[in-house]
Design an enzyme around this catalytic site. Sequence first.
Site, PDB file in Angstrom:
ATOM      1  N   ASP A  74       0.849  -1.190   0.000  1.00 41.23           N
ATOM      2  CA  ASP A  74       0.000   0.000   0.000  1.00 41.23           C
ATOM      3  C   ASP A  74       0.885   1.240   0.000  1.00 41.23           C
ATOM      4  O   ASP A  74       1.831   1.330   0.792  1.00 41.23           O
ATOM      5  CB  ASP A  74      -0.908  -0.001   1.239  1.00 41.23           C
ATOM      6  CG  ASP A  74      -1.970   1.082   1.160  1.00 41.23           C
ATOM      7  OD1 ASP A  74      -3.004   0.842   0.528  1.00 41.23           O
ATOM      8  OD2 ASP A  74      -1.751   2.167   1.742  1.00 41.23           O
ATOM      9  N   ASN A  82      -2.558  12.979  -4.093  1.00 44.23           N
ATOM     10  CA  ASN A  82      -3.674  13.480  -4.891  1.00 44.23           C
ATOM     11  C   ASN A  82      -4.046  14.911  -4.513  1.00 44.23           C
ATOM     12  O   ASN A  82      -4.294  15.756  -5.382  1.00 44.23           O
ATOM     13  CB  ASN A  82      -4.895  12.570  -4.717  1.00 44.23           C
ATOM     14  CG  ASN A  82      -4.797  11.303  -5.566  1.00 44.23           C
ATOM     15  OD1 ASN A  82      -4.223  11.327  -6.646  1.00 44.23           O
ATOM     16  ND2 ASN A  82      -5.349  10.220  -5.073  1.00 44.23           N
ATOM     17  N   GLU A 117      -4.854   2.304  -4.099  1.00 37.08           N
ATOM     18  CA  GLU A 117      -3.391   2.352  -4.080  1.00 37.08           C
ATOM     19  C   GLU A 117      -2.775   1.088  -3.486  1.00 37.08           C
ATOM     20  O   GLU A 117      -1.610   1.081  -3.092  1.00 37.08           O
ATOM     21  CB  GLU A 117      -2.906   3.578  -3.293  1.00 37.08           C
ATOM     22  CG  GLU A 117      -3.194   3.554  -1.811  1.00 37.08           C
ATOM     23  CD  GLU A 117      -4.551   4.128  -1.429  1.00 37.08           C
ATOM     24  OE1 GLU A 117      -4.687   4.585  -0.283  1.00 37.08           O
ATOM     25  OE2 GLU A 117      -5.465   4.111  -2.271  1.00 37.08           O
TER      26      GLU A 117
END
Length: 223
Positions: A74, A82, A117
Amino acid sequence: MSDNVVPICPKQGDPCANKQELAQLKLEVERLSALARTDPLTGLFNFRHFTQALSNEMERTGRTGDSTVLIMLDLDFFKQVNDRWGHEAGNQALQFTAQSILSSIRKLDLACRYGGEEFAIILPATDLLTGVKVAERIRESIDNTPLLVEGKDIGLTASLGVAVFSGYSQELPEQMVERADQYLYRAKQAGRNRVCHEDIDIYKRDSSVSADEKAALFGLSSD
């Protein structure tokens, strides 16, 4: 020419046209099949293919007595990527991670985008120690290779959890994923940018099964 011999491609061209149409249909089926099991952004296998591949590999492991390693990965602080750099930078980070994984594993290993992710890597016929080394290699690749966005390195890192499945376990695929995810959570809790896994010495002791014990286990499983 014998009456039984038919030209491969007569002037009328009908057999040839049919052959070309069949070849095109075959290519289209292969293309659609690849799309159905591939994540379009990263090019890795998708979640659907992962679930089937893990189940198949665990079944094979049960027959051979080998061990299979599952790595769950992860990206750290992905939401911040973002928020600060935009979703296009986030997509670049996911593609970058996919390439880092592919450059660190064998051709027979399966790299998948698990969702968001998070990524999953299946290492067939692999012991825990080797699996941990592969996970560390992936982590270091992500940490040490700059991902430049607008000329700046965004400092991408990842946390990884490693679980191993032996051929003598009755564990289900979803249980193995949960176990690897637990080690991934420990990596997050311990500060991120690290690999967590079960104790290798305990694994070695648990996996030291005699030949007679293996034969007995296979005998039980075949009934």
